[in-house]
Motif scaffolding. Structure first.
Motif, PDB file in Angstrom:
ATOM      1  N   ASP A  39      21.000  44.867  29.771  1.00  0.00           N
ATOM      2  CA  ASP A  39      20.767  45.142  28.356  1.00  0.00           C
ATOM      3  C   ASP A  39      21.743  44.417  27.416  1.00  0.00           C
ATOM      4  OD1 ASP A  39      22.940  46.431  29.193  1.00  0.00           O
ATOM      5  OD2 ASP A  39      22.301  48.465  28.606  1.00  0.00           O
ATOM      6  N   ASP A  40      22.526  43.487  27.933  1.00  0.00           N
ATOM      7  CA  ASP A  40      23.398  42.714  27.033  1.00  0.00           C
ATOM      8  C   ASP A  40      22.986  41.240  27.036  1.00  0.00           C
ATOM      9  OD1 ASP A  40      25.290  41.508  25.531  1.00  0.00           O
ATOM     10  OD2 ASP A  40      27.012  42.268  26.677  1.00  0.00           O
ATOM     11  N   ARG A  44      13.475  33.369  40.759  1.00  0.00           N
ATOM     12  CA  ARG A  44      12.506  34.454  40.532  1.00  0.00           C
ATOM     13  C   ARG A  44      13.198  35.659  39.898  1.00  0.00           C
ATOM     14  NH1 ARG A  44      10.450  32.543  45.560  1.00  0.00           N
ATOM     15  NH2 ARG A  44      11.650  34.069  46.728  1.00  0.00           N
ATOM     16  N   MET A  45      14.417  35.909  40.393  1.00  0.00           N
ATOM     17  CA  MET A  45      15.203  37.016  39.873  1.00  0.00           C
ATOM     18  C   MET A  45      15.514  36.793  38.389  1.00  0.00           C
ATOM     19  SD  MET A  45      18.687  38.135  41.676  1.00  0.00           S
ATOM     20  CE  MET A  45      19.994  37.759  40.557  1.00  0.00           C
ATOM     21  N   GLU A  46      15.886  35.558  38.067  1.00  0.00           N
ATOM     22  CA  GLU A  46      16.206  35.213  36.681  1.00  0.00           C
ATOM     23  C   GLU A  46      15.004  35.440  35.781  1.00  0.00           C
ATOM     24  OE1 GLU A  46      16.522  31.132  35.804  1.00  0.00           O
ATOM     25  OE2 GLU A  46      17.559  31.450  33.911  1.00  0.00           O
ATOM     26  N   GLU A  47      13.823  34.986  36.268  1.00  0.00           N
ATOM     27  CA  GLU A  47      12.613  35.145  35.461  1.00  0.00           C
ATOM     28  C   GLU A  47      12.326  36.619  35.184  1.00  0.00           C
ATOM     29  OE1 GLU A  47       9.785  33.057  37.837  1.00  0.00           O
ATOM     30  OE2 GLU A  47      10.355  31.090  37.012  1.00  0.00           O
ATOM     31  N   ARG A  48      12.518  37.453  36.233  1.00  0.00           N
ATOM     32  CA  ARG A  48      12.249  38.887  36.058  1.00  0.00           C
ATOM     33  C   ARG A  48      13.219  39.490  35.045  1.00  0.00           C
ATOM     34  NH1 ARG A  48      11.656  38.775  41.652  1.00  0.00           N
ATOM     35  NH2 ARG A  48      13.673  39.822  41.915  1.00  0.00           N
ATOM     36  N   THR A  49      14.492  39.092  35.146  1.00  0.00           N
ATOM     37  CA  THR A  49      15.501  39.616  34.212  1.00  0.00           C
ATOM     38  C   THR A  49      15.167  39.194  32.787  1.00  0.00           C
ATOM     39  OG1 THR A  49      17.059  39.224  35.994  1.00  0.00           O
ATOM     40  CG2 THR A  49      17.985  39.790  33.847  1.00  0.00           C
ATOM     41  N   ARG A  50      14.772  37.919  32.641  1.00  0.00           N
ATOM     42  CA  ARG A  50      14.444  37.401  31.320  1.00  0.00           C
ATOM     43  C   ARG A  50      13.290  38.188  30.712  1.00  0.00           C
ATOM     44  NH1 ARG A  50      11.700  32.029  31.928  1.00  0.00           N
ATOM     45  NH2 ARG A  50       9.957  33.487  32.140  1.00  0.00           N
ATOM     46  N   ASP A  51      12.225  38.363  31.545  1.00  0.00           N
ATOM     47  CA  ASP A  51      11.053  39.093  31.045  1.00  0.00           C
ATOM     48  C   ASP A  51      11.442  40.514  30.602  1.00  0.00           C
ATOM     49  OD1 ASP A  51       9.652  36.867  31.588  1.00  0.00           O
ATOM     50  OD2 ASP A  51       8.633  37.621  33.388  1.00  0.00           O
ATOM     51  N   GLU A  52      12.314  41.101  31.407  1.00  0.00           N
ATOM     52  CA  GLU A  52      12.729  42.487  31.113  1.00  0.00           C
ATOM     53  C   GLU A  52      13.500  42.538  29.786  1.00  0.00           C
ATOM     54  OE1 GLU A  52      12.722  46.469  31.730  1.00  0.00           O
ATOM     55  OE2 GLU A  52      11.574  44.880  32.727  1.00  0.00           O
ATOM     56  N   LEU A  81      13.259  40.457  27.267  1.00  0.00           N
ATOM     57  CA  LEU A  81      12.337  40.231  26.154  1.00  0.00           C
ATOM     58  C   LEU A  81      11.562  41.510  25.839  1.00  0.00           C
ATOM     59  CD1 LEU A  81      10.966  36.698  27.149  1.00  0.00           C
ATOM     60  CD2 LEU A  81      12.323  37.230  25.138  1.00  0.00           C
ATOM     61  N   ARG A  82      11.169  42.173  26.936  1.00  0.00           N
ATOM     62  CA  ARG A  82      10.387  43.397  26.762  1.00  0.00           C
ATOM     63  C   ARG A  82      11.204  44.451  26.001  1.00  0.00           C
ATOM     64  NH1 ARG A  82       9.422  48.059  28.985  1.00  0.00           N
ATOM     65  NH2 ARG A  82      11.116  47.820  30.470  1.00  0.00           N
ATOM     66  N   LEU A  83      12.506  44.550  26.372  1.00  0.00           N
ATOM     67  CA  LEU A  83      13.372  45.521  25.711  1.00  0.00           C
ATOM     68  C   LEU A  83      13.508  45.244  24.221  1.00  0.00           C
ATOM     69  CD1 LEU A  83      16.257  45.994  28.325  1.00  0.00           C
ATOM     70  CD2 LEU A  83      14.522  47.679  27.627  1.00  0.00           C
ATOM     71  N   LYS A  84      13.561  43.964  23.865  1.00  0.00           N
ATOM     72  CA  LYS A  84      13.704  43.578  22.454  1.00  0.00           C
ATOM     73  C   LYS A  84      12.362  43.502  21.746  1.00  0.00           C
ATOM     74  CE  LYS A  84      18.182  42.714  22.069  1.00  0.00           C
ATOM     75  NZ  LYS A  84      18.983  43.472  21.080  1.00  0.00           N
ATOM     76  N   GLY A  85      11.271  43.704  22.519  1.00  0.00           N
ATOM     77  CA  GLY A  85       9.944  43.602  21.916  1.00  0.00           C
ATOM     78  C   GLY A  85       9.571  42.190  21.530  1.00  0.00           C
ATOM     79  N   LEU A  86      10.058  41.230  22.231  1.00  0.00           N
ATOM     80  CA  LEU A  86       9.750  39.829  21.912  1.00  0.00           C
ATOM     81  C   LEU A  86       8.725  39.259  22.885  1.00  0.00           C
ATOM     82  CD1 LEU A  86      13.368  38.540  21.287  1.00  0.00           C
ATOM     83  CD2 LEU A  86      11.568  38.762  19.567  1.00  0.00           C
TER      84      LEU A  86
END
Lengths: 709, 253
Positions: free
Chosen positions: A138-139, A170-178, A180-185
């Protein structure tokens, strides 16, 4: 080449013998049919199974702390779950495309980074990981940092690293998506661009690049054995003397043998090609190769086979020429090896992806054939004049090689290994004076001059802002040197009668008259010829441009200079080389029309203006006929001079013709009908006089044109 | 009429050291129709070189020669039309049968196939080759090979025959067949040049003999005149005495 009955006799006999030879059969049939499929099956299987096994093999990851060990283990577990979820419901074929999970990989801990590195170098483990920082999800201002260790020299280490790396990606992509989702982007927030490229290469590309080179090798392999067997082998088995004592010209013997070698080379290469195709096709390997960017182009096998024929012709001619030198099989093999290497160099250059069929590459022996085949396979459109250049130059090289083979084969020092050495062939003291150059000498010199002249022409090609007149002056320096001085010196050394070879004898009056009439009218015929041709084949724009520049440059010159450069020098030099030297040489092996047409074709090809090939070849026939009928070079020189001179005058001073009401500025238009009628009539009159130049039997005898019995 | 004429014929070869060697040095002789001319001499005397010049295979350095009126340098292909040439240690095409080989050479001499086949049949019969004519030449014995070779030289029925060591290494039986055959050809009016090492053979076969030494003809004539000239009886003695007279030494092989 004109086939004579005895060539066919020799061809049949040699082919029978070659086909009865177990060694040929093994090399030609057993090797391609049994060996290639096996080799191919074996190597492809080895490569694919090895690659596949690395994709599923379990490796060991090294770490240097317990925290890292737990972290990596945890990530592998999550990744495995993720992959298995994704693969759910996929077909078997799609499944193959998926990355394999790292489920069963071991993660072992080392005491220090130094030990970890050592373990990779010692190949105890394949890959190492140091987790430098783990950022919280979350940071968004923080980044995780991971370092991977591998040994680039070790295929297993490289594979392990790649697979581990893609897991982290793959891990990086999942973290990135997560995040973005948290920020609503939306996802596009981090990927504002999508850049994709489309490959337009035909599916056969990869094979198209290498296939021509493989073809050379196949053809050479097919040609080597029979070429040696039919020449050096004949000598080694003591059958040559009996053959040479038959009333068959050596050239006929060599042509017969050459045709057999060509046949065997084509048969061998066809079988090879068929076998490779069948293996790939029926063995199901086409898909494997197709993965890499292109399968075997089954549809293009016909094209490949057609390309094989000129290949085989040239290779067989070269092989025959080389092995004709040798007295034994072993000696011949020693000669052949460097020749193969020499042939592979232009072949290899041509096979490079960046080499194109243009410029000097059009006339480089072997190289131009490889390029031709390559571009055919790649589907590059090839203009007809390029095809003509490649085929005609290849023919020229092949005939020169065959002619050399015939001379060498009949050479005393080669026929009788016991009697004399090469000294007697090369030492001037032992050269007997002859009247005319040997066919081989004439063809060899012309074949060697061909790429040299092409190079000179290309090197002097005027750029848009270069002085076209300087180029012409350059040509008129080189032409006498290459076309006259060089042949003259060679004839001098070889003790060949220069007067006879260059046809310098005084011409009959009728010959000069015919030459004059043809010379003043031939431009009409040539012009109409070009106009008719331009209706079928368009003249390229760049050619028109360079013509205009040339005419402009000529207008700035004094008239006498134009005439020297465009009329005197070409008439003098080209006549001496093509109608003199070359045609006298051909006389030794061929009849009237073969001589005239062959020298005319060579004359046409030497102009490198392939759009003008038909018209120059036609003029070559006319000039050759005049020279033949009058048995002297001077009439054809006169015609040549008048023809070139008149065309040059008309080009730079169009007003000359305006007097008779012709607008020559409009290039591709017919001349007024009365000019055509008068021109054709004068031309026909000249030809008629030339036809009527009957030689008395005595003079024909003296010139050796008819046999004395 | 003399079918074979050599006038001051000579051949010079370059040597490895850069000098010259006169292999044949001004040879003159003539052979008439229906005559066997023996060209005799030790190894290196220039016999084979002479025969090669006569057949148009090698260009003379000087002098001239003609066969049936055709000059060997000017018209080699005409010369080869009237000549049957059996070279020494000649090989055969291993993968052709005897008959195929004969027909091949017949066609090379310009015969059409059926004529060549008929002529081959005739020669096969004549030289007793029926039992091996259908076998590949690679399987023939020395004597069989030599018979095929002789038939090959005769396939076009040429008026002139040149035979270089026709009986070298043959057994008595093959030897007899071949010598008989050469005599029969002579009796039919052919001009034959025979080069041989076997002097007894030369004695019994040749109508005229030329003794060759170091490229030159040191004596020429029929056996009787040679005997008279030297006072020796046997050809080998005649030979040695002629060479001694030339004051040169050379082993007679």
């Amino acid at each position: 080449m004109f086939l004579r009955r005895r060539m066919i006799t020799i061809y049949k006999k040699e082919l029978t013998e070659v086909l009865r030879d177990r060694r040929t059969l093994i090399a030609m049939i057993v090797v391609p049919i049994a060996l290639y499929p096996l080799l191919m099956l074996g190597s492809i299987q080895a490569v694919t199974t090895q690659g596949a096994s690395l994709e599923v093999e379990d490796f060991i990851i090294g770490v240097i702390s317990e925290r890292d060990q737990r972290y990596v283990g945890w990530q592998i577990m999550r990744d495995t779950e993720f992959l298995e979820r994704q693969q759910n419901g996929s077909s078997e074929k799609e499944l193959k495309q998926f990355p394999k999970p790292l489920k069963n990989w071991k993660v072992s801990q080392f005491l220090s980074e130094k030990r970890l590195r050592q373990a990779i170098q010692d190949r105890v483990i394949q890959v190492g990981v140091v987790i430098e920082e783990v950022a919280p999800l979350d940071d968004p201002s923080r980044q995780s940092r991971i370092v991977l260790f591998s040994d680039r020299e070790e295929i297993r280490s490289v594979t392990a690293m790649q697979r581990l790396r893609s897991m982290f990606v793959r891990m990086e992509e999942r973290t990135r998506d997560e995040r973005l989702r948290l920020k609503g982007l939306p996802e596009t927030f981090v990927t504002p661009f999508e850049i994709s490229s489309v490959n337009l290469a035909a599916p056969s590309s990869v094979l198209g690049q290498i296939l021509p080179l493989i073809l050379i090798l196949m053809t050479i392999t097919g040609a080597i054995y029979p070429a040696i067997d039919l020449t050096a082998g004949e000598r080694e088995r003591n059958t040559l003397e009996s053959l040479m004592v038959t009333p068959v010209p050596v050239l006929d013997i060599i042509v017969g043998k050459f045709l057999v070698v060509t046949t065997v080379a084509i048969m061998g290469a066809t079988l090879n090609l068929g076998s490779v195709t069948a293996t790939v096709w029926f063995g199901g390997f086409n898909e494997i190769i197709a993965d890499e960017g292109g399968g075997v182009p089954i549809g293009k096998m016909g094209v490949i086979l057609l390309c094989l024929i000129p290949f085989a012709v040239l290779m067989s001619a070269i092989m025959i020429a080389v092995s004709s030198y040798a007295r034994t099989f072993k000696e011949a093999q020693n000669y052949v090896t460097p020749v193969i290497l020499a042939v592979l160099i232009p072949g290899g250059i041509a096979a490079l992806p960046t080499t194109r069929l243009e410029g000097v590459m059009l006339v480089v022996p072997v190289g131009n054939m490889v390029l031709f085949a390559k571009e055919m396979l790649l589907g590059v459109p090839i203009p007809w004049w390029q095809t003509a250049t490649v085929l005609l130059s290849t023919t020229l090289y092949a005939s020169a090689a065959v002619a050399v083979a015939a001379t060498v084969f009949g050479q005393e020092s080669v026929v009788f290994a016991d009697a004399a050495s090469w000294k007697s062939t090369l030492s001037r003291k032992f050269i007997k004076p002859t009247k005319r150059p040997a066919v081989s000498l004439a063809l060899l010199l012309v074949a060697l001059l061909f790429p040299v002249w092409f190079f000179v022409q290309t090197a002097m090609q005027p750029g848009p802002d270069e002085d076209a007149a300087a180029v012409l002056r350059g040509t008129s320096t080189w032409m006498p040197l290459l076309f006259v001085v060089l042949p003259y010196l060679i004839l001098l050394y070889a003790k060949v009668d220069r007067k006879e070879s260059f046809q310098l004898g005084s011409p009959p009056l009728g010959g000069m008259l015919a030459a004059l009439l043809i010379g003043v009218s031939s431009w009409v015929i040539a012009h109409e010829f070009s106009v008719l041709q331009s209706m079928v084949i368009a003249v390229p724009e760049e050619l028109k441009g360079s013509n205009e520049r040339l005419v402009e440059a000529l207008r700035a010159l004094p008239i006498w200079q134009v005439l020297i450069v465009l009329a005197v020098v070409p008439a003098f030099c080209e006549e001496l080389l093509f109608r003199g030297f070359l045609m006298s040489g051909l006389k030794g092996a061929a009849g009237k029309w073969t001589c005239i047409i062959t020298s005319a074709l060579v004359f046409g090809v030497f102009h490198f203006m392939f759009i003008k090939l038909p018209v120059t070849a036609f003029l070559g026939v006319v000039l050759g006929y005049i020279c033949w009928q009058s048995r002297s070079i001077w009439p054809s020189m006169l015609t040549h001079f008048l023809h070139n001179g008149l065309l040059a005058m008309i080009a730079i001073h169009p007003k000359l013709l305006a007097v008779v009401g012709v607008d020559v500025e409009a290039e591709a238009t017919h001349l007024p009908i009365y000019i055509i009628v008068v021109g054709v009539m004068v031309f026909a009159l000249g030809i008629t006089i030339a036809i009527l130049l009957k030689r008395s039997k005595a003079s024909a005898l003296r010139h050796g044109l008819i046999p004395s019995t | 009429m003399d079918m074979v004429i050599a006038e001051n014929l000579g051949k010079v070869f370059p040597t490895a050291e850069g000098g010259e060697k006169r292999a044949v040095d001004g040879l003159s002789f003539a052979v008439g129709a229906g005559q066997i001319y023996g060209l005799l001499g030790p190894n290196g005397a220039g016999k084979t070189t002479t025969l090669r010049m006569l057949s148009g295979l090698m260009a003379p350095t000087f002098g001239r020669a003609s066969l049936a009126g055709y000059d060997v340098t000017e018209e080699p292909s005409q010369v080869q039309r009237v000549l049957g040439f059996l070279t020494a240690n000649t090989g055969l095409y291993q993968r052709l049968t005897g008959r195929e080989l004969l027909v091949y050479f017949g066609e090379l001499h310009g015969m059409d196939r059926s004529t060549a086949l008929a002529r081959a049949d005739h020669l096969i019969d004549w030289l007793g080759m029926a039992e091996f004519a259908e076998l590949r030449c690679g399987t023939h014995s020395t004597g069989q090979k030599q018979r095929v070779n002789i038939a090959r030289a005769l396939i076009a029925d040429p008026p002139i025959l040149i035979m270089d060591e026709p009986t070298l290494g043959l057994d008595v039986l093959s030897n007899r067949i071949i010598l008989e055959f050469i005599r029969r050809e002579r009796d039919e009016g052919k001009s034959i040049i025979l080069s041989t090492h076997y002097l007894d053979e030369a004695e019994s076969m040749c109508d005229k003999m030329g003794l060759l030494h170091a490229g030159r003809l040191v004596a020429e004539g029929d056996l009787v005149s040679l005997q008279k000239h030297t006072g020796e009886h046997h050809l080998s003695d005649i030979f040695l005495s002629v060479i001694d007279a030339e004051k040169t030494t050379g082993a007679f092989a």
